[in-house]
Design an enzyme around this catalytic site. Structure first.
Site, PDB file in Angstrom:
ATOM      1  CD  GLU A  17      -2.991   0.861   2.251  1.00 37.33           C
ATOM      2  OE1 GLU A  17      -3.746  -0.077   1.943  1.00 37.33           O
ATOM      3  OE2 GLU A  17      -3.136   1.553   3.270  1.00 37.33           O
ATOM      4  CD  GLN A 190      -7.826  -0.683  10.954  1.00 32.47           C
ATOM      5  OE1 GLN A 190      -6.815  -0.604  10.250  1.00 32.47           O
ATOM      6  NE2 GLN A 190      -8.618   0.336  11.204  1.00 32.47           N
ATOM      7  CD  GLN A 226       4.729   2.787  11.882  1.00 34.08           C
ATOM      8  OE1 GLN A 226       5.874   2.455  12.164  1.00 34.08           O
ATOM      9  NE2 GLN A 226       4.025   2.168  10.971  1.00 34.08           N
TER      10      GLN A 226
END
Ligand code: FAD
Length: 303
Positions: A17, A190, A226
């Site tokens: 991605e 997810q 993150q």
């Protein structure tokens, strides 16, 4: 190429991605990272949708220059139906065959009634204050429109730990089933850090009649910041084993990157070993991370 045709293959595959730039100045950097990831020849690449635009341009580039199938994300909640229809027409004109149809997060700063937290978004929907006329309320309405507007392969999102706005997992699965019935060809999950959560979700989803392919989404966490973002955004469960890695290596960026890649690799091997053939990696414009994971799996992927 349609992703539904890739998903029938019975050997292990990875997809990656990227996200488009938030400013014009960042475009060249994003393009460079995108190209480096495309050169790894993943089974497809997805391009996220955000306020800055650029999804269609990058998705076309991946497909046209690198012959890597691309998946354009599209969110609908912050736009009018008319605006969304224009984007679908643009994607069609650009020859994009795959769309990940998403509602998007209900915006916190716009002309909408403003939820400060997801629970308020839920209440606004319940009270009938959302959506405004001419706008979408859920992804299923977008899926129906995409289906009417072209011969696209349509993906949608799913949440192994439940979507944050859903009070009960069983409601979330029921909504997922409705969404799939609107015309979804595949689902992407997810991120999750404990594969048992995914296996449990797959069992519950299959039991409720969700039979389309489900692509697990794996996030290699390569820096400690993150982790804070992940927790604030999605309420994802972090296993003790994962927390120990962040505690020990979080303030050493190189060590954290190495450990994060190893953890993600381990999750992917377990998924492949348990019969899943396709895994999507949230590679976040980091070719070095995508390349390292692919190299770790070189014999398994037979690349
Ligand atoms: P929906 O499927 O509409 O679900 C949203 C909530 O509404 C859920 O709680 C669901 O249970 C409930 N619901 C659904 N249908 C109904 C119904 N008929 N009646 C009542 N309740 C219902 N965001 C971006 O901005 N850009 C991206 O590129 C992007 N990519 C993503 C990719 C993946 C794989 C995932 C998992 C998420 C992505 N997101 C992205 C985030 C996503 O937009 C948010 O999670 C958003 O809050 C929900 O989108 P959705 O399409 O899942 O919504």
């Amino acid at each position: 190429m349609k992703i539904s045709d890739i998903l029938v293959e019975k050997t292990p595959h990875l997809s990656f991605e990227v996200f488009p730039p938030k400013t014009d100045a960042a475009y060249e950097g994003v393009l460079k990272a995108t190209e480096a990831i495309a050169e790894l020849k993943p089974s497809y690449m997805s391009v996220t949708y955000g306020a800055g635009g650029g999804t269609s341009k990058i998705a076309s580039h991946i497909k046209d220059k690198y012959n890597v199938p691309s998946l354009a994300h599209l969110t609908c909640v912050s736009s009018t139906k008319e605006e969304v229809h224009q984007v679908i027409d643009q994607l069609k004109a650009a020859g994009i065959e795959n769309i990940l149809a998403l509602r998007g997060d209900i915006p916190q700063e716009s002309e909408f009634p403003l939820p400060n937290h997801y629970q308020y978004a839920y209440e606004l929907i319940e009270d009938g204050q959302f959506p405004l006329p001419g706008q979408y309320s859920h992804a299923c309405e977008l899926i129906e429109d995409i289906k009417k507007m072209g011969d696209f392969c349509i993906g949608a999102a799913c949440y192994p730990e439940g979507h944050v706005e859903s009070e009960h997992k069983k409601d979330d699965i029921a909504h997922l089933k409705q969404k799939v019935d609107c015309g979804v060809d595949f689902l992407t999950t997810q991120m999750f850090f404990d594969n048992n959560i995914l296996y449990n979700f797959l069992y519950r989803a299959r039991e409720k009649g969700v039979t389309v392919p489900v692509i697990p989404g794996i996030m290699p966490v390569t820096n400690a910041n993150q982790v804070k973002r992940i927790l604030s955004m999605s309420g994802t469960n972090l296993p003790e084993r994962f927390k120990a890695i962040v505690d020990r290596f979080g303030d050493n960026p190189k060590a954290m990157q190495q450990a994060g890649i190893a953890y993600a690799t381990d999750q992917i091997i377990d998924l492949f070993a348990n019969g899943i053939n396709h895994v999507h990696v949230y590679s976040m414009n980091k070719p070095e991370v995508a390349a390292a994971i692919q190299a770790n799996l070189s014999e398994i992927l037979n690349k």
